[in-house]
Design an enzyme around this catalytic site. Structure first.
Site, PDB file in Angstrom:
ATOM      1  N   GLU A 160      -1.666 -38.404 -34.118  1.00  0.00           N
ATOM      2  CA  GLU A 160      -0.987 -38.785 -32.848  1.00  0.00           C
ATOM      3  C   GLU A 160       0.487 -38.819 -32.935  1.00  0.00           C
ATOM      4  O   GLU A 160       1.371 -38.282 -32.196  1.00  0.00           O
ATOM      5  CB  GLU A 160      -1.245 -40.328 -32.458  1.00  0.00           C
ATOM      6  CG  GLU A 160      -0.727 -40.610 -31.030  1.00  0.00           C
ATOM      7  CD  GLU A 160      -0.096 -42.054 -31.584  1.00  0.00           C
ATOM      8  OE1 GLU A 160       1.197 -42.125 -31.370  1.00  0.00           O
ATOM      9  OE2 GLU A 160      -0.904 -43.011 -31.848  1.00  0.00           O
ATOM     10  N   GLU A 235       5.370 -38.490 -41.299  1.00  0.00           N
ATOM     11  CA  GLU A 235       4.592 -39.473 -40.464  1.00  0.00           C
ATOM     12  C   GLU A 235       3.377 -39.949 -41.090  1.00  0.00           C
ATOM     13  O   GLU A 235       3.195 -41.111 -40.695  1.00  0.00           O
ATOM     14  CB  GLU A 235       4.333 -38.583 -39.219  1.00  0.00           C
ATOM     15  CG  GLU A 235       5.136 -37.923 -38.411  1.00  0.00           C
ATOM     16  CD  GLU A 235       6.147 -39.148 -37.856  1.00  0.00           C
ATOM     17  OE1 GLU A 235       5.766 -40.070 -37.374  1.00  0.00           O
ATOM     18  OE2 GLU A 235       7.471 -38.631 -37.785  1.00  0.00           O
TER      19      GLU A 235
HETATM   20 ZN   LIG Z   1       1.837 -45.567 -34.549  1.00  0.00          ZN
END
Ligand SMILES: [Zn+2]
Length: 1075
Positions: A160, A235
């Site tokens: 995401e 990330e």
């Molecule tokens: Zn998050």
């Protein structure tokens, strides 16, 4: 009584939001003070639907809106109510749909939201699309994939984050950030749930809206991250090694975000309950990622997950608003047509959990500090999986209603009994949750003594048994019914777009291949339920539900959590040890290679995208931007000598009223009592009514009353604005009742109930402790503000560390000298209540405004004309140096702030553009992207002049401060092309003058009035924003440098990091252990 907000749908909460809107809410717009934004950890902290589930909501209303907010979980809520019936506007669209490759599955008129909704299926891929047509200008798009994880490596969550880091058509580092900077979005974010990932955007500007849609579609289907290992590292997780002599560390945005989540006991409790309740399906693992497991994730698995699940066949797409429905289909068909059907929808199906034959009990540890009485820090929750099969709508609605009856307000019996038992400090568990495939029910207490754990369990069961046997009062039923109906019809989604709230409702069924329209149509099931209650009596309706789904249900999970003062350091030691092992296993070449890779990643992160690449993100031009700020009508009049502001706006027959009192007569030593004073007014009862009756009366007659303090500096003035605001709303026909009740609450409530007051103190303490762990940046910001100006100091007395310390003393005092406290509460009332210094603010349509005047007049007649008290003056006393507030945590919150007005700086609109730019580039890149913190941002309070930097869930401490100090240099050396500057300006306009629902417009206008911000000033700032130039950025460098040289530092941090910092810079922090 609480403000009941339409939470369920708002509680994307369930979700990990990729990005917290930590942006400065620039002040002249809402005039709400900047650090107003409180990250409220929802009391429904059950984490259950908790993907990376920090159930966090960023609330930007009042500065210290600490009210316990609770939503009822009626299933189909949150329905949009645009003013007019939507024109069909879709003539001939079916042929076009057909030509574009869509087949119409069904079409419905949804009265509840005055919309026409069509469900299409994309023939080639099977993608499903809902197109909702109405006249709401706040358009919403969302694409949702079913993404059930198999382990706790956090793949869905990391994905995401990562798909928004560049795509085929938009090959820059972070198109998402470019959109944040340069669009008029009214919503832009992404959520990870336990079983789905959701990408929504919203805008009121059609061109902007389609720009956003295109960037999001390209991001999800063609992201760069699946070929780019470095994005995965950034990330997700990676080893970091600056040079081969040093120790290896673990970094990654999601990794640190989840370390923060796993530092909060409420969150840990939510996660464990879910995992124990669902041992056999996907909900038994953490889609957000367990920091201990995240480093096991490989890039191969990550890529495969995307390939499999981010496929049109596995997607649900939502459009909503007043744009052309054909254009929607055209836009998405371009993307969908590039794929063939896949088997993903079969593979992503969530398998139901079978019910247990008998109850289960689990004991776990959570990291605790060693301050306070450890014996009273246990937590216990009871959780039931209600059913093996999804429930029908009527049962779900009834269960939602039952939830509100049992737990929804302070007067609700289960909540009241648990809190009054004295067995614990505050409630945990979310009540009924129905956002996942199978509904659950959870409730419990925290702040429990070890020997009382069993008693809590027994009390919950016993109370439920009593409720099943006796049923509920007629008044309670009526109050819940009115509250629920009011919320449904008002459909006030706050700063959340209505279309998004609807989408999340719908997707809760649609994602499991059930009817997506059913949750939107509440009118008939609600009427049926009302009829059933009327006919058979409430007991016949609710008792069997309690019996069947809870009491007779063997699938019960009891979780006990014990405080462990060693856990935080043990976790840290474990991590260190495993990193040492990793290092030991590496050859010299390996280490050199890792150091090189670390360098390379950092270099990449710190190198800006070339201008030509940035240009590919579509943007509006300055011509698309309105030349004036959004106008809010205001008429300033007077009734009985009191100023009355009226805002004539369409509010669907609801009257919104604020009654504001001046706090300036309250004695200094009583300031920290104000929040509890406010709570007492609403939750203590009068001579004739106990608090339960008073609460029910408010529930039956109004849409809610809330009371809280508001403080802010006023630019150019020494004296701050310090007010108590009473916010109330009702249907227009009940305005008389509304003002009567406000009067009762203010004048008739008696401060006599010692035991209830004690509970308020314990609850507030528990809440403050949660805030410290979950939103330490808010605590740090308040502390810095307190050192820098009076308004900040007052606010900190009522909501910062000072307040927490006050509560600790107060807890003892309640037992020893209650009468003195009771007198002090009376004292506060006498200081506040008078027509002098009072202000009334009303928002409604013209007819309802004029009808209200007589009720306002009657209300004001009952207030004393002036207060008998002497004016008092407050003297702030606080340590002015750098402070470290030590808590048991794996991640820090680091702040630094200074006052720009002290340098003689004069406010200019360009500052909004510049500070937003600093936050979205310099701090985002350095603190988040390369520093590995979940967030880094700055905030400029235009009223006080305080400019502050803050980080959120930050693995660093001093390093982050160095980044802050580098801001001026960043500005001095900055080069901006026309395009980037334009985007920065547009983004700022969208941020400071954004879309608001009518009640928020009226409220903001009132705050501007209180803070002396005129329409002329707004216009001036608007023009200054639009004409911001590169020179302004360069000039601001010297201004902001005052923070570097004269600023004050406050960090909420772990003991180890603080000790290390003080070793590196001796005497840098004064250390205060707070948890
Ligand atoms: Zn998050």
């Amino acid at each position: 009584m609480e403000r009941v907000v339409l939470l369920r749908s708002l509680s994307c909460s369930t979700a990990c939001m990729r990005f917290l809107s930590l942006k400065p809410r620039s002040s002249w717009k809402t005039a709400s003070t900047p650090l107003t934004q409180q990250l409220l950890i929802s009391p429904r902290n059950r984490g259950l639907p908790l993907a990376c589930g920090s159930r966090m909501r960023w609330v930007s209303t009042s500065r210290y809106a600490f009210q316990h907010k609770r939503g009822f979980s009626v299933s189909p809520q949150a329905i949009a109510t645009p003013s007019k019936q939507a024109s069909s506007g879709i003539d001939g669209s079916h042929d076009i749909a057909h030509e574009l490759g869509f087949e119409k599955v069904s079409e419905q008129l949804i009265e509840e939201c005055k919309s026409k909704a069509i469900l299409y299926k994309h023939k080639k891929t099977g993608a499903e699309v809902i197109s909702v047509v109405n006249d709401d200008e706040n358009k919403v798009f969302g694409i949702v994939f079913r993404t059930p994880p198999k382990d706790s490596t956090g793949i869905p969550h990391i994905l995401e984050h990562s798909v928004l880091c560049g795509s085929r058509k938009y090959p820059l580092k972070e198109p998402f950030v470019e959109l944040l900077k340069g669009s008029l979005h009214t919503f832009l974010n992404a959520f990870t749930y336990p079983d789905r990932t959701c990408y929504p955007v919203a805008s009121t500007n059609t061109k902007d809206f389609y720009n956003l849609v295109d960037v999001y579609l390209d991001a999800v289907f063609f992201p760069k991250c699946i070929e780019d290992y470095q994005t995965f590292q950034q990330e997700g997780w990676h080893y970091e090694l600056n040079n081969p002599e040093e120790e290896i560390s673990l970094k990654g945005v999601v990794f640190n975000e989840m370390k923060g989540v796993y530092s909060q006991p409420d969150n840990i409790m939510g996660r464990i309950s879910q995992q124990v309740m669902f041992p056999d399906n996907t909900y038994g693992v953490d889609s957000g990622g367990d920091p201990k497991v995240i480093p096991k994730l490989t890039f191969e698995e990550f890529k495969e997950f995307h390939r499999k699940y981010y496929h049109p066949s596995n997607s649900k797409i939502w459009f909503y608003g007043d744009d052309d429905p054909n254009e929607r289909l055209r836009t998405i068909s371009v993307y969908l047509d590039q794929f063939d059907a896949s088997s993903a929808p079969y593979e992503s199906k969530v398998v139901p959990q079978k019910l247990f034959p008998k109850p289960v009990k689990v004991v776990e540890k959570y990291p605790a500090g060693d301050t306070g009485d450890l014996k009273k820090k246990h937590m216990v929750s009871l959780n039931w999986l209600l059913s093996e099969e999804p429930l029908d709508l009527e049962t779900e609605l009834a269960l939602g209603f039952l939830d509100h009856l049992m737990l929804g307000t302070p007067a609700s019996p289960l909540r009241k009994t648990l809190l009054e038992s004295g067995l614990g400090d505050a409630l945990i568990g979310g009540g009924i949750e129905d956002e996942l495939l199978q509904p659950q029910f959870s409730v419990g207490l925290k702040g429990v003594a070890e020997e009382d754990v069993r008693k809590v369990e027994d009390l919950i069961i016993q109370t439920l048994e009593e409720l099943a046997n006796k049923g509920f009062d007629v008044e309670a039923i009526e109050a819940s019914m009115n509250t629920i109906e009011f919320s449904l019809r008002e459909n006030n989604t706050g700063s959340f777009p209505r279309g998004l709230s609807l989408m999340l409702r719908s997707i809760g069924k649609w994602i499991y291949d059930m009817d997506p329209f059913e949750p939107l149509k509440y009118e008939k099931p609600l009427n049926d339920l009302k009829a059933r209650i009327a006919e058979e009596g409430s007991k016949a309706v609710f008792s069997p539900l309690i019996q069947k789904f809870i009491l007779d249900n063997p699938h019960r999970v009891t979780i006990e959590m014990q405080p462990d003062t060693e856990k935080a350091s043990r976790d840290e030691a474990d991590e260190k040890e495993s990193l040492e092992k990793v290092k030991a296993s590496m050859t010299e070449e390996d280490l050199a290679e890792l150091a090189r890779a670390t360098q390379e990643l950092r270099l990449k992160q710190e190198t800006p995208d070339p201008p030509e690449v940035l240009k590919c993100v579509p943007s509006l031009s300055l011509h698309d931007i309105p030349k004036h700020p959004i106008h809010v009508p205001i008429e300033i009049g007077e009734i009985n000598g009191v100023k009355v502001l009226q805002h004539e706006l369409f509010t669907n027959d609801v009257l919104y009223a604020e009654v504001v009192f001046d706090m300036c007569l309250v004695k200094q030593e009583l300031l920290p009592l104000i929040p509890l004073f406010c709570q007492s007014l609403l939750e203590m009862g009068t001579k004739d009514m106990d608090f339960v009756q008073l609460n029910q009366l408010i529930g039956r007659k109004t849409g809610g009353i809330s009371i809280y303090p508001f403080t802010s500096s006023i630019r150019g003035k020494v004296e701050p604005c310090s007010r108590i605001i009473v916010r109330a709303k009702s249907m227009a026909a009940r305005v008389d009742d509304l003002f009567n009740l406000v009067n009762t609450v203010l004048q008739d409530v008696q401060f006599t109930d010692q035991q209830r007051f004690k509970q308020f103190v314990c609850q507030s303490k528990a809440r403050m402790e949660s805030r410290l762990r979950g939103s330490g940046h808010g605590i740090a910001a308040a502390r810095m503000d307190a050192k820098l100006n009076t308004a900040g100091w007052i606010a900190e007395q009522m909501g910062g560390i000072s307040y927490l310390q006050f509560l600790e003393t107060l807890e003892k005092q309640v037992d020893q000298d209650w009468s003195a406290i009771s007198c002090s509460l009376e004292d506060i009332r006498r200081s506040l209540l008078s027509r002098k210094g009072c202000l009334i603010n009303l928002t409604a349509d013209g007819k309802n405004l004029s009808n209200s005047e007589k009720h306002v007049s009657k209300f004001l007649d009952l207030l004393p004309a002036t207060s008998s008290l002497e004016t008092t003056s407050w003297k702030a006393q606080l340590y002015l140096g750098n402070e470290a507030l030590v808590i048991p945590t794996q991640v820090n919150y680091v702040g630094k702030a200074g006052n720009l007005y002290d340098t003689g700086y004069q406010l200019n609109g360009s500052t909004y553009v510049i500070s937003m730019y600093i936050g979205n580039t310099w701090l985002w890149d350095r603190v988040r992207v390369s520093g590995g913190a979940y967030g880094g941002f700055c905030d400029f309070d235009t009223h006080s002049g305080v400019f502050s930097y803050l980080s959120y869930r930050d693995p660093n401490l001093l390093k982050t401060l160095d980044i802050y100090d580098g801001t001026a240099n960043f500005l001095r050396e900055l080069e901006l092309d026309e395009d980037t500057l334009t985007k920065a300006i547009i983004g700022t306009i969208g941020d400071v003058d954004g879309y608001q629902l009518p009640d928020a417009k009226g409220y903001s206008s009132m705050l501007r009035y209180l803070l002396g911000i005129t329409e002329e000033e707004r216009q001036k700032r608007h023009e200054e924003i639009l004409s911001t130039s590169l020179k302004d950025f360069h000039d601001f460098a010297d201004v902001v440098d005052v923070v570097k040289h004269k600023g004050v530092v406050v960090a909420v941090a772990s003991e180890d990091d603080v000790t290390a910092a003080n070793e590196e810079r001796p005497g840098f922090f004064q250390v205060k252990k707070v948890l």
